[in-house]
Design a protein around this motif. Structure first.
Motif, short mmCIF file in Angstrom:
data_model
loop_
_atom_site.label_atom_id
_atom_site.label_comp_id
_atom_site.label_asym_id
_atom_site.label_seq_id
_atom_site.Cartn_x
_atom_site.Cartn_y
_atom_site.Cartn_z
N PHE A 169 0.86 -1.17 0.00
CA PHE A 169 0.00 0.00 0.00
C PHE A 169 0.90 1.23 0.00
N ASN A 170 0.33 2.37 -0.33
CA ASN A 170 1.10 3.61 -0.41
C ASN A 170 0.62 4.61 0.63
N TYR A 171 1.55 5.40 1.06
CA TYR A 171 1.25 6.56 1.89
C TYR A 171 2.16 7.67 1.38
N LYS A 172 1.53 8.76 0.98
CA LYS A 172 2.26 9.86 0.34
C LYS A 172 3.06 9.30 -0.83
N GLU A 173 4.35 9.53 -0.85
CA GLU A 173 5.17 9.09 -1.97
C GLU A 173 5.90 7.78 -1.71
N GLU A 174 5.53 7.08 -0.63
CA GLU A 174 6.27 5.88 -0.26
C GLU A 174 5.39 4.63 -0.33
N THR A 175 6.04 3.51 -0.58
CA THR A 175 5.35 2.22 -0.64
C THR A 175 5.73 1.40 0.58
#
Length: 183
Positions: A169-175
């Motif tokens: 899953f992603n949060y902001k620009e990170e996986t």
């Protein structure tokens, strides 16, 4: 090493937990140190106490010195930490053993850290066994997230502890990798 005690944290343990947590965030570590793993954010005593009262914080202690800890949280109330919330919101789309994560009684296996002096001595496996014992009556699965920038932690949890990776899953620009384990 035989004198390691695993127990639920008490308020007197909080300063050592916070010190260990806060010195292992990416901004506090060199690039080389980050390769050994890191946690995504720091904590306050109030946050730690809330986690401990929610489900629990387990500590590994040897001669009154903190060797490591792991934080555990319920999904009710829903998580408020932004990354944990993003992970939780992915649960309806995550499948484990043919069922959606929302069909299981799930808890969150969150920050886990081993003091560098105790790494490689089996502390994580002892904590992990204690987590399963601590949660077995009330839960079916533990869930955790691991930043893609933290391949050491991912390997330790999948290869070392036998967790199963589901869909990232992603949060902001990170996986982040979502991993689960039965209790």
């Amino acid at each position: 090493m035989s004198s390691i005690i695993i127990k639920q944290a008490e308020p007197k343990d909080y300063p050592a937990i916070i010190e260990l947590q806060n010195t292992n965030t990416p901004d506090q570590l060199t690039e080389e140190e980050r390769k050994q793993g890191f946690v995504v954010s720091s904590m306050t005593e109030q946050t730690l106490d809330g986690i401990n009262k929610n489900l629990g914080v387990l500590v590994a202690v040897e001669n009154d010195e903190l060797a490591g800890f792991v934080c555990l949280a319920t999904t009710n109330p829903a998580p408020v930490h932004p990354i944990v919330k993003a992970m939780y919101e992915s649960f309806p789309n995550q499948i484990f053993d043919g069922k959606k994560l929302t069909d299981y009684r799930v808890f969150i296996y969150s920050s886990v850290l081993i003091n560098s002096r105790w790494r490689g001595k089996g502390i994580l496996k002892k904590l992990f066994t204690a987590v399963k014992d601590f949660t077995e009556k009330g839960y079916d699965l533990g869930t955790a997230f691991i930043n893609d920038k933290n391949p050491h932690s991912l390997a330790v949890h999948i290869k070392g502890l036998g967790m199963t990776a589901l869909k990232p899953f992603n949060y902001k620009e990170e996986t982040f990798q979502l991993v689960v384990f039965p209790v």
